[in-house]
Design a protein around this motif. Sequence first.
Motif, PDB file in Angstrom:
ATOM      1  N   SER A 186      44.516  51.597  42.868  1.00 52.85           N
ATOM      2  CA  SER A 186      43.136  51.139  43.040  1.00 52.85           C
ATOM      3  C   SER A 186      43.106  49.623  42.870  1.00 52.85           C
ATOM      4  CB  SER A 186      42.207  51.781  42.002  1.00 52.85           C
ATOM      5  OG  SER A 186      40.942  51.154  42.013  1.00 52.85           O
ATOM      6  N   GLY A 187      42.280  48.974  43.666  1.00 55.17           N
ATOM      7  CA  GLY A 187      42.100  47.528  43.515  1.00 55.17           C
ATOM      8  C   GLY A 187      40.921  47.175  42.642  1.00 55.17           C
ATOM      9  N   GLN A 188      40.297  48.188  42.033  1.00 50.62           N
ATOM     10  CA  GLN A 188      39.006  47.990  41.374  1.00 50.62           C
ATOM     11  C   GLN A 188      38.979  46.896  40.314  1.00 50.62           C
ATOM     12  OE1 GLN A 188      37.255  51.284  39.081  1.00 50.62           O
ATOM     13  NE2 GLN A 188      36.565  49.636  37.736  1.00 50.62           N
ATOM     14  N   LEU A 189      39.935  46.915  39.387  1.00 51.41           N
ATOM     15  CA  LEU A 189      39.878  45.958  38.284  1.00 51.41           C
ATOM     16  C   LEU A 189      39.956  44.527  38.810  1.00 51.41           C
ATOM     17  CD1 LEU A 189      42.085  47.676  35.534  1.00 51.41           C
ATOM     18  CD2 LEU A 189      39.749  48.174  36.247  1.00 51.41           C
ATOM     19  N   TYR A 190      40.799  44.321  39.811  1.00 54.67           N
ATOM     20  CA  TYR A 190      40.901  42.980  40.408  1.00 54.67           C
ATOM     21  C   TYR A 190      39.620  42.611  41.147  1.00 54.67           C
ATOM     22  CZ  TYR A 190      45.855  43.376  39.298  1.00 54.67           C
ATOM     23  OH  TYR A 190      47.050  43.527  38.636  1.00 54.67           O
ATOM     24  N   MET A 191      38.974  43.606  41.734  1.00 49.76           N
ATOM     25  CA  MET A 191      37.728  43.326  42.450  1.00 49.76           C
ATOM     26  C   MET A 191      36.612  42.975  41.476  1.00 49.76           C
ATOM     27  SD  MET A 191      38.881  43.422  45.361  1.00 49.76           S
ATOM     28  CE  MET A 191      37.367  43.045  46.203  1.00 49.76           C
ATOM     29  N   GLU A 192      36.660  43.519  40.266  1.00 47.45           N
ATOM     30  CA  GLU A 192      35.684  43.113  39.243  1.00 47.45           C
ATOM     31  C   GLU A 192      35.831  41.619  38.948  1.00 47.45           C
ATOM     32  OE1 GLU A 192      34.865  45.587  35.782  1.00 47.45           O
ATOM     33  OE2 GLU A 192      36.039  47.202  36.717  1.00 47.45           O
ATOM     34  N   ALA A 193      37.082  41.165  38.860  1.00 52.64           N
ATOM     35  CA  ALA A 193      37.314  39.735  38.638  1.00 52.64           C
ATOM     36  C   ALA A 193      36.770  38.915  39.804  1.00 52.64           C
ATOM     37  CB  ALA A 193      38.812  39.472  38.448  1.00 52.64           C
ATOM     38  N   ALA A 194      36.992  39.396  41.018  1.00 53.25           N
ATOM     39  CA  ALA A 194      36.510  38.686  42.207  1.00 53.25           C
ATOM     40  C   ALA A 194      34.985  38.646  42.246  1.00 53.25           C
ATOM     41  CB  ALA A 194      37.069  39.344  43.465  1.00 53.25           C
ATOM     42  N   ALA A 195      34.341  39.730  41.789  1.00 44.89           N
ATOM     43  CA  ALA A 195      32.879  39.770  41.790  1.00 44.89           C
ATOM     44  C   ALA A 195      32.300  38.732  40.839  1.00 44.89           C
ATOM     45  CB  ALA A 195      32.390  41.168  41.405  1.00 44.89           C
ATOM     46  N   MET A 196      33.014  38.436  39.755  1.00 46.44           N
ATOM     47  CA  MET A 196      32.526  37.415  38.825  1.00 46.44           C
ATOM     48  C   MET A 196      32.628  36.011  39.425  1.00 46.44           C
ATOM     49  SD  MET A 196      31.505  39.336  36.472  1.00 46.44           S
ATOM     50  CE  MET A 196      31.560  41.018  37.066  1.00 46.44           C
ATOM     51  N   ALA A 197      33.401  35.886  40.504  1.00 46.09           N
ATOM     52  CA  ALA A 197      33.517  34.595  41.190  1.00 46.09           C
ATOM     53  C   ALA A 197      32.633  34.516  42.425  1.00 46.09           C
ATOM     54  CB  ALA A 197      34.975  34.357  41.608  1.00 46.09           C
ATOM     55  N   LEU A 198      32.459  35.653  43.121  1.00 48.46           N
ATOM     56  CA  LEU A 198      31.809  35.637  44.439  1.00 48.46           C
ATOM     57  C   LEU A 198      30.548  36.491  44.526  1.00 48.46           C
ATOM     58  CD1 LEU A 198      35.180  35.934  46.339  1.00 48.46           C
ATOM     59  CD2 LEU A 198      33.637  33.988  46.549  1.00 48.46           C
ATOM     60  N   GLY A 199      30.204  37.199  43.464  1.00 49.35           N
ATOM     61  CA  GLY A 199      28.957  37.971  43.447  1.00 49.35           C
ATOM     62  C   GLY A 199      29.128  39.380  43.980  1.00 49.35           C
ATOM     63  N   LYS A 200      29.230  39.522  45.297  1.00 49.20           N
ATOM     64  CA  LYS A 200      29.424  40.841  45.916  1.00 49.20           C
ATOM     65  C   LYS A 200      30.687  40.781  46.770  1.00 49.20           C
ATOM     66  CE  LYS A 200      25.377  41.418  47.958  1.00 49.20           C
ATOM     67  NZ  LYS A 200      24.270  42.130  48.678  1.00 49.20           N
ATOM     68  N   VAL A 201      31.632  41.656  46.477  1.00 45.87           N
ATOM     69  CA  VAL A 201      32.926  41.627  47.170  1.00 45.87           C
ATOM     70  C   VAL A 201      33.320  43.047  47.561  1.00 45.87           C
ATOM     71  CG1 VAL A 201      33.733  39.569  45.923  1.00 45.87           C
ATOM     72  CG2 VAL A 201      34.203  41.839  44.982  1.00 45.87           C
ATOM     73  N   TYR A 202      34.292  43.131  48.472  1.00 46.50           N
ATOM     74  CA  TYR A 202      34.881  44.437  48.773  1.00 46.50           C
ATOM     75  C   TYR A 202      36.323  44.244  49.209  1.00 46.50           C
ATOM     76  CZ  TYR A 202      34.566  43.765  53.904  1.00 46.50           C
ATOM     77  OH  TYR A 202      34.722  43.323  55.201  1.00 46.50           O
ATOM     78  N   SER A 203      37.137  45.267  48.914  1.00 49.78           N
ATOM     79  CA  SER A 203      38.512  45.286  49.402  1.00 49.78           C
ATOM     80  C   SER A 203      38.664  46.465  50.350  1.00 49.78           C
ATOM     81  CB  SER A 203      39.512  45.415  48.248  1.00 49.78           C
ATOM     82  OG  SER A 203      39.353  46.652  47.583  1.00 49.78           O
ATOM     83  N   PHE A 204      39.665  46.387  51.205  1.00 49.45           N
ATOM     84  CA  PHE A 204      39.895  47.443  52.196  1.00 49.45           C
ATOM     85  C   PHE A 204      41.399  47.470  52.458  1.00 49.45           C
ATOM     86  CE2 PHE A 204      37.876  49.274  56.347  1.00 49.45           C
ATOM     87  CZ  PHE A 204      38.665  50.388  56.230  1.00 49.45           C
TER      88      PHE A 204
END
Length: 432
Positions: A186-204
């Motif tokens: 899962s990329g989830q934990l890294y995406m949480e970090a990205a959300a703190m930088a960019l607000g709304k993010v998604y991985s695919f």
Amino acid sequence: MSDSLVTIREVSGHVGQSVRIGAWLQRKRSSGKIAFLQLRDGTGFIQGVVAKTEVSEDTWEQAGKLTQESSLYVTGLVKEEPRSPSGYELVVEGIEIIQVTQDYPITPKEHGVDFLMDHRHLWLRSPKQRAVLTIRAEIKRAVNEYFDTNGFTQVDPPILTPTSAEGTTNLFHTKYFDEDAYLTQSGQLYMEAAAMALGKVYSFGPTFRAEKSKTRRHLIEFWMIEPEMAFVDLEQSLRIQEQFVAHVVQSVVQNCRPELTTLERDISKLEAIQAPFPRITYDEAIEFLNQNGFEVPWGEDFGAPHETAIAQAHDRPVFITHYPASIKSFYMKPDPNRPEVVLCADMIAPEGYGEIIGGSQRIDDPELMAQRFEEHKLPLEAYQWYMDLRTYGTVPHSGFGLGLERTVAWICGLEHVRETIAFPRTLYRLYP
């Protein structure tokens, strides 16, 4: 007529004109004076009609040599044909054979699943498999379209990771020089970090689970769409999820009608997938199941038969919310009014296809997160960066993950997820 090739998809713009198409022969039938060539080129299918009295002797002879999956260039006049599934037909004027194929393994007779999977590289050419992969591509396009037009930024998390996102042991291990590493599940934990930088993010991207599972819903290698959203609570996340899924389904209905017809999919069931979706709590689900012949004690997770029973009571996906904390992941936020359950939801697809989305509001309290690490015996040194997200500017945030292959299976009406990806990786299959 120019020398450039026209695709079968493009013939509607060339009615009354001679065109040249690169194609493969799917099948052929002949009455002695006329031959019907079923042609495909990857973009579609068209019938080529060869009349012996209207072509050269050489062209008629070439048509006679063609076998299943022979490759050729065919020149012909495009005409409208209402009886054709595509609405068009090709009056053949010339044939240039590239290769006559001998003993093509997959014939029109019935073949077993193992045989077809051993020949997956050839099975992909069949109309059904082509339709599935075309719909999969449309789903991926619609996924990107929804998020890219709704304020999300696509971010790519790593595939090699030092730890597990879920705290489980179902990981593929490899050596990263002198360290241990794992293929991501899962990329989830890294995406949480990205959300703190960019607000709304998604991985695919691809994810991997080393589960020794042989069910029709599981693959070893599969693709996930994982959005994470800062300043978004569970309720807001659910609204985004239902709008997102409805957008994807209606995009397929609008853009892949011929492929859905090939698959004999009941399109009316897909047309009904419109937001909002129904919601029930875990407590209500337990009560429903116990009233309908299942004995499920409170605190147990649901299996495939339970999810199917719940789904059959609805004509669109249904959310099951507020599961017990004890059966969910460590990072899910407890309900402030009832800490034994968490602010989470699973989206269950209709028609027995099971869970396609799992999501939750994430814990944002650093003290509670530290407590969860102790309870789940997670090594703090490996997750220090994840703890930093709660230490430096923590905010309420939510996210979810959608499994692409299960979604493809549901929309296509497939029995097994092995047909939802070009080259599936299952428990006993790494070839081809």
